[in-house]
Design a protein around this motif. Structure first.
Motif, PDB file in Angstrom:
ATOM      1  N   VAL A 113      35.679  87.108  27.333  1.00 32.53           N
ATOM      2  CA  VAL A 113      37.355  87.713  27.948  1.00 32.53           C
ATOM      3  C   VAL A 113      36.599  87.321  29.459  1.00 32.53           C
ATOM      4  CG1 VAL A 113      38.859  89.565  28.443  1.00 32.53           C
ATOM      5  CG2 VAL A 113      37.862  88.982  26.116  1.00 32.53           C
ATOM      6  N   ILE A 114      37.259  86.188  30.262  1.00 29.22           N
ATOM      7  CA  ILE A 114      37.125  86.081  31.599  1.00 29.22           C
ATOM      8  C   ILE A 114      38.149  86.573  32.118  1.00 29.22           C
ATOM      9  CG2 ILE A 114      36.346  84.494  33.726  1.00 29.22           C
ATOM     10  CD1 ILE A 114      35.808  83.105  31.295  1.00 29.22           C
ATOM     11  N   SER A 115      38.201  87.873  33.089  1.00 25.24           N
ATOM     12  CA  SER A 115      39.547  88.080  34.731  1.00 25.24           C
ATOM     13  C   SER A 115      39.283  87.007  35.068  1.00 25.24           C
ATOM     14  CB  SER A 115      39.782  89.681  35.136  1.00 25.24           C
ATOM     15  OG  SER A 115      39.804  90.597  33.256  1.00 25.24           O
ATOM     16  N   PRO A 116      40.106  85.851  35.786  1.00 23.46           N
ATOM     17  CA  PRO A 116      39.206  85.542  36.631  1.00 23.46           C
ATOM     18  C   PRO A 116      40.223  85.768  38.113  1.00 23.46           C
ATOM     19  CG  PRO A 116      41.906  84.259  35.591  1.00 23.46           C
ATOM     20  CD  PRO A 116      40.561  85.522  35.147  1.00 23.46           C
ATOM     21  N   THR A 117      41.107  86.199  38.332  1.00 24.93           N
ATOM     22  CA  THR A 117      42.439  87.086  39.474  1.00 24.93           C
ATOM     23  C   THR A 117      42.357  87.882  38.968  1.00 24.93           C
ATOM     24  OG1 THR A 117      43.688  86.507  41.210  1.00 24.93           O
ATOM     25  CG2 THR A 117      44.295  85.719  38.365  1.00 24.93           C
ATOM     26  N   MET A 118      42.542  88.928  40.176  1.00 26.59           N
ATOM     27  CA  MET A 118      42.934  89.669  39.783  1.00 26.59           C
ATOM     28  C   MET A 118      44.361  90.699  40.826  1.00 26.59           C
ATOM     29  SD  MET A 118      42.158  92.804  38.431  1.00 26.59           S
ATOM     30  CE  MET A 118      40.977  91.253  36.951  1.00 26.59           C
ATOM     31  N   ARG A 119      45.145  89.396  41.426  1.00 21.91           N
ATOM     32  CA  ARG A 119      46.328  88.996  41.452  1.00 21.91           C
ATOM     33  C   ARG A 119      46.992  89.952  40.761  1.00 21.91           C
ATOM     34  NH1 ARG A 119      46.847  83.675  45.043  1.00 21.91           N
ATOM     35  NH2 ARG A 119      45.365  83.113  44.044  1.00 21.91           N
ATOM     36  N   CYS A 120      47.898  90.270  40.905  1.00 13.07           N
ATOM     37  CA  CYS A 120      48.868  90.747  40.034  1.00 13.07           C
ATOM     38  C   CYS A 120      50.570  90.791  40.771  1.00 13.07           C
ATOM     39  CB  CYS A 120      49.291  92.097  39.167  1.00 13.07           C
ATOM     40  SG  CYS A 120      50.130  92.339  38.005  1.00 13.07           S
ATOM     41  N   ASN A 121      51.917  90.997  40.985  1.00  5.66           N
ATOM     42  CA  ASN A 121      52.914  91.730  41.338  1.00  5.66           C
ATOM     43  C   ASN A 121      53.132  92.733  41.132  1.00  5.66           C
ATOM     44  OD1 ASN A 121      53.882  89.872  39.169  1.00  5.66           O
ATOM     45  ND2 ASN A 121      55.440  89.240  39.963  1.00  5.66           N
ATOM     46  N   LEU A 122      52.407  93.299  39.847  1.00  9.34           N
ATOM     47  CA  LEU A 122      52.963  94.174  39.145  1.00  9.34           C
ATOM     48  C   LEU A 122      52.312  95.955  40.027  1.00  9.34           C
ATOM     49  CD1 LEU A 122      54.599  93.971  35.767  1.00  9.34           C
ATOM     50  CD2 LEU A 122      55.313  93.361  37.638  1.00  9.34           C
ATOM     51  N   SER A 123      52.912  96.877  39.509  1.00 10.70           N
ATOM     52  CA  SER A 123      51.922  98.014  39.573  1.00 10.70           C
ATOM     53  C   SER A 123      52.293  99.185  38.719  1.00 10.70           C
ATOM     54  CB  SER A 123      52.737  98.537  41.057  1.00 10.70           C
ATOM     55  OG  SER A 123      52.280  97.848  41.745  1.00 10.70           O
ATOM     56  N   CYS A 124      52.262  98.388  37.602  1.00 15.61           N
ATOM     57  CA  CYS A 124      51.857  99.311  36.129  1.00 15.61           C
ATOM     58  C   CYS A 124      51.410 100.356  35.885  1.00 15.61           C
ATOM     59  CB  CYS A 124      51.906  98.608  34.525  1.00 15.61           C
ATOM     60  SG  CYS A 124      52.347  97.183  34.820  1.00 15.61           S
ATOM     61  N   TYR A 125      52.557 101.540  35.542  1.00 17.37           N
ATOM     62  CA  TYR A 125      50.949 102.890  35.808  1.00 17.37           C
ATOM     63  C   TYR A 125      49.711 102.788  34.352  1.00 17.37           C
ATOM     64  CZ  TYR A 125      54.566 103.664  31.901  1.00 17.37           C
ATOM     65  OH  TYR A 125      55.787 104.896  31.060  1.00 17.37           O
ATOM     66  N   GLY A 126      49.073 103.706  34.814  1.00 18.79           N
ATOM     67  CA  GLY A 126      48.258 102.852  33.459  1.00 18.79           C
ATOM     68  C   GLY A 126      47.183 102.009  33.677  1.00 18.79           C
ATOM     69  N   VAL A 159      39.218  84.189  26.084  1.00 21.73           N
ATOM     70  CA  VAL A 159      40.153  85.487  26.480  1.00 21.73           C
ATOM     71  C   VAL A 159      40.330  85.125  27.906  1.00 21.73           C
ATOM     72  CG1 VAL A 159      41.401  87.351  26.458  1.00 21.73           C
ATOM     73  CG2 VAL A 159      40.522  86.637  23.879  1.00 21.73           C
ATOM     74  N   ILE A 160      41.817  84.955  28.681  1.00 25.39           N
ATOM     75  CA  ILE A 160      41.781  85.039  29.724  1.00 25.39           C
ATOM     76  C   ILE A 160      43.026  86.535  30.129  1.00 25.39           C
ATOM     77  CG2 ILE A 160      42.768  84.219  31.852  1.00 25.39           C
ATOM     78  CD1 ILE A 160      39.944  82.748  30.172  1.00 25.39           C
ATOM     79  N   SER A 161      42.208  87.387  30.995  1.00 25.93           N
ATOM     80  CA  SER A 161      42.610  87.661  31.561  1.00 25.93           C
ATOM     81  C   SER A 161      43.364  88.605  32.133  1.00 25.93           C
ATOM     82  CB  SER A 161      42.697  89.493  30.527  1.00 25.93           C
ATOM     83  OG  SER A 161      42.770  90.636  30.410  1.00 25.93           O
ATOM     84  N   GLY A 162      43.266  89.599  32.954  1.00 22.93           N
ATOM     85  CA  GLY A 162      43.536  89.536  34.814  1.00 22.93           C
ATOM     86  C   GLY A 162      43.697  91.582  34.879  1.00 22.93           C
ATOM     87  N   GLY A 163      44.520  91.402  35.906  1.00 23.01           N
ATOM     88  CA  GLY A 163      45.218  90.732  37.236  1.00 23.01           C
ATOM     89  C   GLY A 163      46.284  89.722  36.554  1.00 23.01           C
ATOM     90  N   GLU A 164      47.172  89.289  36.670  1.00 22.83           N
ATOM     91  CA  GLU A 164      47.854  88.187  35.949  1.00 22.83           C
ATOM     92  C   GLU A 164      47.172  86.698  36.335  1.00 22.83           C
ATOM     93  OE1 GLU A 164      50.039  85.952  34.510  1.00 22.83           O
ATOM     94  OE2 GLU A 164      50.627  87.905  34.707  1.00 22.83           O
ATOM     95  N   VAL A 185      45.832  83.663  26.847  1.00 19.64           N
ATOM     96  CA  VAL A 185      46.546  84.206  28.062  1.00 19.64           C
ATOM     97  C   VAL A 185      46.944  85.547  27.738  1.00 19.64           C
ATOM     98  CG1 VAL A 185      46.317  83.472  30.617  1.00 19.64           C
ATOM     99  CG2 VAL A 185      45.626  82.393  28.866  1.00 19.64           C
ATOM    100  N   PHE A 186      46.260  86.607  28.333  1.00 22.25           N
ATOM    101  CA  PHE A 186      47.110  87.099  28.628  1.00 22.25           C
ATOM    102  C   PHE A 186      47.159  87.510  30.185  1.00 22.25           C
ATOM    103  CE2 PHE A 186      44.135  89.111  25.630  1.00 22.25           C
ATOM    104  CZ  PHE A 186      45.326  90.096  23.942  1.00 22.25           C
TER     105      PHE A 186
END
Length: 456
Positions: A113-126, A159-164, A185-186
């Motif tokens: 599982v690779i998270s290539p970026t931590m950028r995301c436009n959401l701020s989901c609790y939890g 598997v690609i995760s993140g971030g978005e 891709v999640f």
């Protein structure tokens, strides 16, 4: 010369398989299993193929899943997933992984599982990844290097995760460079529009997995107003283009009644969903909240409902915590998978935010062979009840021991709270769940009951 003959044989089999995909009849599916059975050397895979063949002959409801692949998918994605996932990874790849294990002395994981970026436009609790720095991002060349190292081991699924992930510029360049691999891709789904659907159709080797919480009210409460409608629209676009996609849920104390409701699963089937990934909320990441954890009773109920859905719905169900009996326990620490975060840290699991190695100073091979990962794999083998596989919530003493390993460091601020501030809570949860899971293990998975399940 011998190797070239073997390669030609596999190529010939792939060619024959692809020539047969226009028919989704039982007879044709059976013929395809006979071809697939000729590829893997490991008896385990051949036995699994024979098991699938018997399910086809019995017309088991789950066989509608491969029929959907042949019948409903765009030809480019259909052919890519047959070639990349079924052949390159599962069948031919297992031979390569076995050869790698014979050479290196230990078996490689099945995926990364690779998270290539931590950028995301959401701020989901939890959010389990909510406390990583938003600026963290891997380069294209760093991701490329990881995937090349994985393919040397015989791993053609990532598997690609993140971030978005879709916020990363040139992410599709990775999919093109590794056109022989399959990617899951999640994504939160809010960035998928007509142009992205065209790109997904072009590469063919990517399957998005949309994160949902339940219906509109539950999803928008966590992800923002209007987000559920965006995901539904993205699903429609993919279905209309003949592309497959998954759903992804984090089970909480609040949404358990919804995601265990058969009518909700049917709604996702109607939208075109091919698979569901089920996770359990763990108090890691952004503002950990113990009250979001599903109760032990809810966790066991989810396990039972997943088994029911598998027997009745034409969809694949993957339950990250409750599938221990299927995959023989915890899969972290390189046993079946590991996680590379956007800073390059090589973590045991996407929920275990600590590491001793980083891809910028260590090869994947050396990280997998490290005393740290070896110790995790050793401790996994000590847990007999496979309904309680996790070193965070089922055996928290093991998690604390691994975090205290010499050289281990937290990969973001606050990552240690599950081992410190919440230690007593995790111990209490593990004891409460054991009171349910231990009798269930004895009743359903040992003795005659266990033998019947294994025969299935």
């Amino acid at each position: 010369m011998l190797q070239s003959i073997k390669d030609y044989s596999i190529e010939k089999i792939v060619s024959l398989l692809l020539s047969m995909v226009t028919s989704s009849s039982n007879e044709n599916l059976v013929r395809m299993t006979y071809l697939m059975e000729r590829i893997p050397k490991k008896s385990y895979y051949r036995e699994r193929i024979r098991w699938i063949r018997e399910m086809i002959r019995e017309n088991h409801p789950s066989i509608e899943f491969p029929r959907r692949i042949l019948r409903d998918l765009h030809p480019n994605q259909r052919d890519k997933w047959i070639t990349n996932l079924a052949v390159n990874h599962l069948l031919s790849g297992t031979n390569k992984r076995k050869a790698w294990a014979d050479r290196e002395g230990f078996y490689p994981p099945s995926t990364v599982v690779i998270s290539p970026t931590m950028r995301c436009n959401l701020s989901c609790y939890g959010c389990y990844a909510g406390d990583y720095e938003k600026s963290l991002e891997l380069t294209i060349d760093e991701i490329d290097s990881v995937l090349r190292q994985m393919k040397e081991m015989g791993v053609y699924f990532a598997v690609i995760s993140g971030g978005e992930p879709f916020f990363m510029e040139n992410i599709f360049e990775i999919f093109r460079r590794h056109s022989d691999m399959a990617f899951l891709v999640f994504t939160h789904g809010g960035l998928i529009d007509e142009k992205m659907v065209e790109k997904l159709t072009e590469v063919g080797n990517v399957m998005p997995a949309f994160s949902l919480e339940g219906h509109e009210a539950e999803t928008d409460a966590r992800r923002g107003s209007g987000h559920f409608a965006k995901v539904m629209r993205a699903m429609d676009l993919l279905r209309e283009a003949g592309l497959s996609f998954c759903g992804s849920f984090t089970q909480t104390r609040e949404n358990t009644p919804i995601i265990t409701d058969a009518s909700y699963i049917d709604m996702l089937l109607d939208k075109g969903c091919f698979a569901l990934w089920l996770f359990s909320y763990v108090p890691v990441g952004r503002s950990p909240d113990l009250n979001l954890m599903p109760t032990p009773e809810q966790r066991d109920f989810m396990r039972q409902k997943t088994a029911e859905f598998r027997a009745t719905k034409p969809m694949i169900f993957v339950d990250f915590w409750n599938d221990g009996p299927i995959i023989n326990g915890c899969i972290a620490g390189g046993r079946k998978y590991f996680h590379i975060n956007a800073n390059g840290d090589i973590e045991p699991c996407v929920f275990c935010h600590f590491a001793v190695d980083n891809i910028r100073r260590t090869s994947i091979r050396d990280a997998l062979a490290s005393p740290f990962f070896n110790r995790i794999r050793q401790r996994q083998g000590e847990h007999e009840n496979l309904l309680r596989p996790c070193m965070l919530i089922d055996h928290p003493d093991t998690g604390r021991e691994m975090f205290a390993t010499s050289g281990a460091y937290a990969t973001h601020n606050g990552a240690d709270s599950i081992f410190t501030a919440f230690a007593e809570n995790m111990d209490e949860y593990s004891r409460a769940y054991a009171e349910i899971a231990d009798p269930a293990w004895e009743k359903e998975f040992t003795g005659d009951a266990g033998a019947k399940r294994r025969a299935k």
